[in-house]
Design a protein around this motif. Structure first.
Motif, PDB file in Angstrom:
ATOM      1  N   ASN A 168     -14.957 -35.165  51.339  1.00 44.54           N
ATOM      2  CA  ASN A 168     -15.378 -36.537  51.084  1.00 44.54           C
ATOM      3  C   ASN A 168     -16.571 -36.571  50.135  1.00 44.54           C
ATOM      4  O   ASN A 168     -17.016 -35.534  49.630  1.00 44.54           O
ATOM      5  CB  ASN A 168     -15.691 -37.267  52.397  1.00 44.54           C
ATOM      6  CG  ASN A 168     -16.818 -36.613  53.175  1.00 44.54           C
ATOM      7  OD1 ASN A 168     -17.634 -35.878  52.611  1.00 44.54           O
ATOM      8  ND2 ASN A 168     -16.871 -36.870  54.469  1.00 44.54           N
ATOM      9  N   MET A 178      -2.230 -42.044  56.824  1.00 44.90           N
ATOM     10  CA  MET A 178      -1.723 -42.798  55.699  1.00 44.90           C
ATOM     11  C   MET A 178      -1.081 -44.118  56.105  1.00 44.90           C
ATOM     12  O   MET A 178       0.070 -44.361  55.786  1.00 44.90           O
ATOM     13  CB  MET A 178      -0.678 -41.961  54.959  1.00 44.90           C
ATOM     14  CG  MET A 178      -1.231 -40.711  54.335  1.00 44.90           C
ATOM     15  SD  MET A 178      -1.988 -41.106  52.791  1.00 44.90           S
ATOM     16  CE  MET A 178      -0.584 -41.813  51.965  1.00 44.90           C
ATOM     17  N   GLY A 224      -2.482 -42.849  45.536  1.00 46.74           N
ATOM     18  CA  GLY A 224      -2.812 -41.431  45.667  1.00 46.74           C
ATOM     19  C   GLY A 224      -1.723 -40.482  45.196  1.00 46.74           C
ATOM     20  O   GLY A 224      -1.739 -39.303  45.542  1.00 46.74           O
ATOM     21  N   VAL A 281      -6.003 -36.921  56.380  1.00 44.39           N
ATOM     22  CA  VAL A 281      -6.255 -38.351  56.244  1.00 44.39           C
ATOM     23  C   VAL A 281      -4.982 -39.076  56.586  1.00 44.39           C
ATOM     24  O   VAL A 281      -3.937 -38.836  55.989  1.00 44.39           O
ATOM     25  CB  VAL A 281      -6.701 -38.712  54.806  1.00 44.39           C
ATOM     26  CG1 VAL A 281      -6.903 -40.211  54.684  1.00 44.39           C
ATOM     27  CG2 VAL A 281      -7.987 -37.979  54.458  1.00 44.39           C
ATOM     28  N   ALA A 292     -13.079 -39.786  48.216  1.00 42.37           N
ATOM     29  CA  ALA A 292     -12.680 -38.420  48.549  1.00 42.37           C
ATOM     30  C   ALA A 292     -12.336 -37.652  47.281  1.00 42.37           C
ATOM     31  O   ALA A 292     -12.072 -38.241  46.225  1.00 42.37           O
ATOM     32  CB  ALA A 292     -11.490 -38.418  49.511  1.00 42.37           C
ATOM     33  N   GLN A 330     -10.815 -39.630  44.051  1.00 42.55           N
ATOM     34  CA  GLN A 330     -10.462 -40.942  44.569  1.00 42.55           C
ATOM     35  C   GLN A 330     -11.759 -41.633  44.994  1.00 42.55           C
ATOM     36  O   GLN A 330     -12.807 -40.997  45.038  1.00 42.55           O
ATOM     37  CB  GLN A 330      -9.476 -40.793  45.729  1.00 42.55           C
ATOM     38  CG  GLN A 330      -8.130 -40.226  45.260  1.00 42.55           C
ATOM     39  CD  GLN A 330      -7.218 -39.835  46.399  1.00 42.55           C
ATOM     40  OE1 GLN A 330      -7.400 -38.787  47.008  1.00 42.55           O
ATOM     41  NE2 GLN A 330      -6.236 -40.679  46.697  1.00 42.55           N
ATOM     42  N   SER A 364      -5.907 -38.690  50.467  1.00 41.93           N
ATOM     43  CA  SER A 364      -6.025 -40.122  50.734  1.00 41.93           C
ATOM     44  C   SER A 364      -4.939 -40.899  49.991  1.00 41.93           C
ATOM     45  O   SER A 364      -4.372 -40.435  48.995  1.00 41.93           O
ATOM     46  CB  SER A 364      -7.404 -40.617  50.296  1.00 41.93           C
ATOM     47  OG  SER A 364      -7.458 -42.022  50.314  1.00 41.93           O
ATOM     48  N   SER A 365      -4.676 -42.087  50.492  1.00 41.04           N
ATOM     49  CA  SER A 365      -3.700 -42.967  49.848  1.00 41.04           C
ATOM     50  C   SER A 365      -4.353 -43.914  48.850  1.00 41.04           C
ATOM     51  O   SER A 365      -3.700 -44.797  48.303  1.00 41.04           O
ATOM     52  CB  SER A 365      -2.958 -43.788  50.907  1.00 41.04           C
ATOM     53  OG  SER A 365      -3.872 -44.595  51.637  1.00 41.04           O
ATOM     54  N   SER A 366      -5.647 -43.762  48.602  1.00 39.02           N
ATOM     55  CA  SER A 366      -6.330 -44.593  47.609  1.00 39.02           C
ATOM     56  C   SER A 366      -5.848 -44.233  46.211  1.00 39.02           C
ATOM     57  O   SER A 366      -5.382 -43.114  45.949  1.00 39.02           O
ATOM     58  CB  SER A 366      -7.844 -44.400  47.699  1.00 39.02           C
ATOM     59  OG  SER A 366      -8.320 -44.712  48.992  1.00 39.02           O
ATOM     60  N   GLU A 425     -12.422 -32.435  54.841  1.00 35.70           N
ATOM     61  CA  GLU A 425     -11.524 -33.276  55.631  1.00 35.70           C
ATOM     62  C   GLU A 425     -10.197 -32.554  55.769  1.00 35.70           C
ATOM     63  O   GLU A 425      -9.604 -32.119  54.779  1.00 35.70           O
ATOM     64  CB  GLU A 425     -11.329 -34.632  54.958  1.00 35.70           C
ATOM     65  CG  GLU A 425     -12.606 -35.467  54.903  1.00 35.70           C
ATOM     66  CD  GLU A 425     -12.364 -36.847  54.332  1.00 35.70           C
ATOM     67  OE1 GLU A 425     -11.253 -37.079  53.839  1.00 35.70           O
ATOM     68  OE2 GLU A 425     -13.284 -37.682  54.374  1.00 35.70           O
TER      69      GLU A 425
END
Length: 1169
Positions: A375, A386, A288, A384, A359, A356, A336-338, A381
């Motif tokens: 999202n 982490m 992310g 999120v 999100a 992502q 997000s960390s995606s 949101e």
């Protein structure tokens, strides 16, 4: 020999004395001494006797021992049909229509053999029911009838040739198409798009591609970005670097070109890059991470000399802005960390979208502020969390399962208890693997895969479920549409059309409202990228092929091209010949000697290019079957015994010297493998494997099929090794097994399954139900219930639960069966069809007399094929060899037939059946019927005794028609450039609606806003506009303007806001564009702690040239208006005091202010309309 042995031998000799071999011409290949004349007379004997085949002469083989045997591939012609004395319905394949074939056709370096036109095909039996439904021969044509004719810039390369060189992305400039690959980048010039390929001057896979230039080797290029303002192409790479490449390279330079500016942007891969409205380069990476590289630092680095390359990289690396760190508070981050899926610049509103998987985040391109996080359902949101955790561990750990160890008490249960423990252990393994992915199945189905900005300012996203979602510029969800059930891979916009590429190979065209305009299968693999340029929409498939689709398609140009190219078929049509050896053997869990394998395979491969071997019952047993099912779930396959067979067969085929193994697939006891002669290797590839279990509720591999699919001369051939249901009475079950295999064998998992989790869940459910049914069976049997009732109860429980859990997700109407779409399909294996209506003694009597015509009348498979119930429309050579089942091991001759208590009736269980492109009895090989095959050899190896089955072998001769892609691309270009009708249509596409602008000069002072009005003068056509900045210059005191310097991707300077910068003008309508000056002090006033002094630059007047680009809904050309915008610095000098005040000021200037009416009036009076 028993007491009747002498008498029997004399009778056998008398019977054999009347048999004569088919006279064969003198040649250096296998002589078919075991084949009999089709019209040989046979005496029918009713006497029941014991027999022996010991004295039947073994077939002799005349091997071709020439040193150039590797190159023995040539064209053939054959004799006419032979009569059938027994009155059977069969044909002899005729190749007399192939006389127009080029007599010099042979493989590279090969020399045709002298007897290339003298082979004798065997008569064939054709099953009924092949003309309809899924068993209908696939339609082929000179030009594909179900999609527009296309420009094959890079024809489909064989997958094996692309290792380390796969193309992963494409992007178009005004004159070039660039591609990012695993070893760097390359580009094609549009002016060379119709030129012939470079042949042997380039590596394998690119011989037929249009001429291109390639870069020096770099780590894999993942993403591309075109910067037209600075004539650069930017690429993000797997090593975390961003590299620049010059567009304007010498056309005569054949040496690999080198990168320009490059720097280390991320620790991991650079997954997406984009230029914002203000010319800054945004990059997204793993975890992310989003970084911004200000244009000022990039511009300064680009101005340095090549020898200062290291310094240039440092300048950029030190100037980045880490957006993730700016929105992280106390270890928690708002995004997000995606991994970043894609970045899109919303040039209409000066925003940047970051997608992502689950999100979105929306950013202000000017202030770099985070505006919104929401999202995939559009819900906002706030935060999120982490946690850094690996959500997917190694699958192998889950498969290290120790089955439940049996106590002494449990061991007394015998086989039933051990089977229960084995299946329960497998189910437990599957459960632990599947639970990791099953919970996220629903969310994974909504994962965002692609994002695009439409000309009307809306944003479209595509999901793995095929859902297309339209968003407005503020992240509000407008509508959902779905036109295809497969995952979306990419988008492209041209004019008022949106192109969508899917994992199934489909390309669809939508209008801006989301209505489906057209769609076609563009590739036989996923479409991973689309790009527009030079009047084409270019599509890149995952296999590396690139095709160009005319922007007017579907339309009248398609019909003209189809007709013109069909008339030129003789120019680009080619034919080649190949021989294939197919071998099948139920090895009964045994192993074979090298002598047996040589007798079966090695003795007849001298003139063969492809060898396919199918084995059944390689390994069996409840524990092995259960573990095999668990391995299938997580993608693990094969066994040590299976590898032993592969290695042993490879020795018999002289592997690595003469033949090369191309692929194999094992499912429990089923094993199929394929070898290709080395000199044919350049024409064979794209090996895919598949498996379909049919045993125990369609999930265990004790029965089923394994298949391999290959591409030979650009034609698909499938080989399916089957082991169908056993026992004489199970005819309907065997038919059902075949139908299940045919319908469910899928070589392209990506286009037929939504994701692996679905398969895991299904097998998990089945394993649990199977474990329960086995346990129920054991309990009932232990309680004294009769065995038949116990089996029925257990099987019913398992089958019913399995049937009730058939998951949705694949649209059967949309998905075409892989076997039905292949040009040639060969089924081999132990089909288990028996002889019916005949006793054991009668069958042996007919065999000893070689009265195979009578035995064939009792063949279940022949009867079922004749009724159209199985192998519909497929072909088999007339059987002229003894039944291959059932024998006692290591007992040769007829004495080896089962003479035990059961006395199983001999049967032709082991067969080879095929279908090619012929829809009728005969057909001429052409592009409409690209594969025409005949059988040269079909026999059993009776001397092999290691199993209760005899191995069979079948040799095919196939003529394959294919296209010279390089020549057809030239023909395509000639039609496009010379046809008058096409020229007229293309001229119409160049039409651009007439527009006017209210002024060509604007002067702004601090915080001023002026209105630019764009009017569409057309009364029937929409006009699409976008506003870019050609460059900025500083005005000197004497009013002279210095040279204009463009920012990245024609971006605006930071002090200028243009809103909206793009849009659509309806007929006879206008759009008002706000051109606003905004005080802005960059966030980069401190770099590595060093204050940057900007006030001297800010005190000068500046001038930019805006360009309003106009094009129609489907225009191939554009018109433009130039507007000069000058900022006159006020008398009040603004000095930067501190970074904190700068940040507050810049963040506060992100919203558009109300128009100043006095300022607008001044501008109007000063410049007029």
């Amino acid at each position: 020999m028993d007491e009747h042995g002498i008498h029997d031998d004399e009778k056998d000799r008398d019977a054999l004395a009347g048999l004569s071999s088919v006279p064969l011409p003198q040649r250096k290949i296998h002589s078919y001494s075991q084949q009999l004349r089709a019209n040989s007379a046979h005496k029918r004997h009713r006497q029941v006797r014991k027999h022996s085949l010991d004295d039947i002469p073994k077939p002799t083989y005349q091997l071709y021992n020439d040193e150039s045997s590797d190159d023995e591939f040539f064209s053939h012609s054959t004799s006419n049909n032979a009569p059938n004395a027994s009155g059977e319905e069969y044909i002899i394949t005729s190749h007399s229509q192939r006389e127009r074939l080029d007599k010099n056709l042979s493989l590279e370096g090969g020399n045709p053999m002298d007897d290339s036109h003298n082979f004798q095909p065997l008569p064939e039996f054709i099953g009924a029911g092949g003309g309809t439904g899924i068993f209908k021969v696939p339609m082929r044509a000179t030009i594909h009838p179900r999609r527009p004719p296309c420009l094959e810039l890079r024809p489909h390369p064989l997958r094996e040739t692309q290792v380390g060189k796969f193309l992963r992305n494409i992007a178009c400039t005004s004159t070039q198409l660039w591609a990012g690959q695993e070893s760097g980048v390359r580009f094609w010039r549009f002016e060379d798009a119709y030129q012939p390929g470079l042949g042997s001057k380039v590596r394998r896979g690119d011989e037929d591609a249009a001429p291109f230039q390639e870069s020096a080797n770099t780590p894999p290029a993942i993403c591309l970005l075109v910067d037209g303002g600075n004539r650069l192409v930017w690429s993000g790479h797997k090593d975390g670097k961003i590299r620049s490449w010059k567009m304007d390279l010498p056309t005569d330079d054949t040496t690999p070109f080198k990168e320009g500016l490059s720097w280390q942007a991320h620790r991991g891969s650079v997954l997406s890059i984009v230029m914002s409205t203000y010319g800054d380069l945004w990059s997204g990476g793993e975890g992310g991470v989003i970084k911004i590289w200000p244009w000022e630092s990039i511009e300064k680095s680009l101005s340095l000399r090549p020898e200062e390359k290291h310094m240039a990289a440092l300048l950029v690396e030190r100037a980045f802005i880490d957006l993730r760190s700016q929105v992280t508070v106390n270890g928690n981050c708002n995004i997000s960390s995606s991994d970043i899926k894609c970045l899109v610049s919303d040039n209409v509103r000066a925003k940047v979208w970051c997608a992502q998987p689950l999100a979105f985040s929306l950013w202000d391109a000017r202030t770099k502020e985070l505006l919104k996080v929401f999202n995939i359902d559009g819900q906002i949101e706030n935060r999120v969390d982490m946690p850094s955790q690996d959500q997917q561990g190694p699958v192998e750990d889950e498969m290290k399962v120790k089955f439940v160890s049996s106590t002494k008490k449990e061991k007394s249960g015998g086989f039933l208890q051990r089977s229960r423990n084995a299946i329960m252990g497998a189910a437990d393994a599957v459960r632990r693997v599947a639970t990791r992915g099953a919970g996220a199945f629903a969310e994974d189905n909504k994962r965002t895969e692609a994002l695009v900005l439409a000309p009307d300012g809306s944003i479209w996203s595509g999901c793995t479920s095929g859902l297309l979602v339209q968003w407005d510029g503020n992240g509000m969800r407008l509508q959902d549409v779905s036109h295809h059930p497969c995952a979306v891979q990419c988008f492209c916009v041209f004019g008022a059309r949106i192109y969508v590429g899917y994992v199934s190979g489909m390309v669809q065209v939508m209008d801006l409202e989301g209505n489906l305009v057209a769609g076609w299968i563009a590739h036989n693999g996923p479409v991973i990228k689309l790009a527009a340029g030079n009047e084409f929409i270019f599509s890149l498939a995952t296999h590396g092929g690139i095709r160009g689709w005319n922007i007017s398609s579907p339309g009248p140009i398609d019909g003209i091209l189809r007709q013109e190219l069909a008339e030129k078929e003789q120019i680009y049509s080619r034919q080649d010949n190949i021989r294939m050896l197919i071998g099948s053997w139920n090895v009964g869990q045994g192993r074979a000697s090298q002598e047996s394998l040589m007798a079966w395979l090695g003795s007849v491969v001298s003139d063969v290019g492809i060898v396919v071997v199918g084995l059944q019952e390689v390994e069996m047993g409840a524990g092995f079957l259960a573990m095999s099912a668990a391995k299938e779930t997580v993608g693990l396959e094969g066994s040590s015994i299976g590898h032993w067979w592969l290695d042993t067969i490879g020795k018999a085929l002289d592997e690595n010297t003469t033949f090369e193994r191309m692929g194999s697939r094992q499912l429990a006891g089923l094993l199929v493998s394929l070898w290709v002669r080395k000199n044919l290797r350049t024409h064979v590839g794209d090996t895919d494997a598949a498996a379909v279990p049919c045993g125990f509720g369609r999930a265990i591999g004790n029965k089923g099929g394994v298949g391999l699919r290959i591409r030979v001369y650009d034609r698909l051939i499938c080989f399916v090794n089957c082991h169908l249901a056993a026992h004489l009475e199970a005819v309907n079950r065997r038919n059902a097994d075949f139908d299940h295999i045919f319908r469910n064998m899928a070589f392209n998992r990506s286009s037929n399954l939504q994701n692996n989790a679905a398969g895991m869940v299904r097998l998990l459910f089945f394993c649990c139900s199977l474990a329960f049914s086995t346990y129920l069976f054991w309990k009932l049997y232990s309680s004294g219930l009769p065995l038949v009732l116990c089996v029925a109860a257990g099987a019913s429980t398992s089958v019913q639960t399995a049937r009730g859990n058939n998951p949705a997700g694949v649209n059967t109407e949309e998905t075409k069966l892989d076997l039905a779409e292949a040009d040639m399909v060969v089924f081999l294996g132990d089909f288990n069809y028996r002889l019916f209506g005949i006793s054991y003694d009668e069958a042996r009597d007919f065999v000893s007399q070689r009265c195979f015509d009578w035995l064939r009348e009792k063949d279940q498979l022949r009867a079922e094929m004749k009724a159209g119930k199985v192998f519909q429309g497929m072909r088999e050579a007339i059987i002229r060899f003894p039944p291959t089942y059932k024998f006692e091991r290591h007992r040769p001759g007829l004495a080896g037939y089962d003479s035990g208590e059961k006395k199983r009736i001999p049967a032709w269980c082991d067969r080879v059946i095929y279908r090619d492109n012929r829809a009728g009895l005969a057909g001429e090989c052409s592009l409409e019927c690209p594969i025409v095959s005949s059988i040269l050899l079909y026999e059993a190896c009776m001397e092999v005794t290691e199993s209760d089955h005899k191995p069979v072998r079948c040799k095919f001769h196939s003529t394959i028609a294919h296209v010279d892609r390089s020549v057809r691309r030239q023909a395509f270009g000639e039609v496009m450039q010379s046809n008058k009708k096409i020229k007229a249509i293309l001229d119409e596409l160049r039409y651009v609606p007439e527009t006017v602008v209210s002024t060509n000069s604007i002067v702004l002072q601090n915080q001023d806003t002026s209105t630019l009005r764009i009017t569409n003068k057309s009364d029937k056509d929409k006009a699409i506009y976008k506003i870019i900045c050609d460059g900025q210059s500083t005005v000197k005191d004497e009013e002279d303007v210095t040279e204009y310097h463009p920012r990245g991707a024609f971006g605006f300077p930071r002090w200028l806001e243009v809103t909206p910068a793009a849009g659509i003008l309806k007929p006879d309508s206008s759009a008002e564009i706000a051109v606003h000056h905004e005080e802005f002090h960059t966030l980069e006033d401190l770099v590595d702690g060093i204050p940057q002094n900007w006030w001297c630059e800010d005190t000068r007047d500046k001038e930019v040239v805006l360009r309003v680009v106009i094009y129609g809904s489907c225009s191939t050309e554009t018109k433009s208006h130039q507007i000069r915008v000058r900022h006159c610095f006020s008398a009040k000098t603004v000095r930067i005091e501190a970074k904190s005040s700068n940040n507050k000021k810049s963040q506060g200037g992100g919203s558009l202010r109300k128009h100043n009416n006095n300022s607008d009036a001044k501008e109007d009076s000063r410049h007029g309309h």
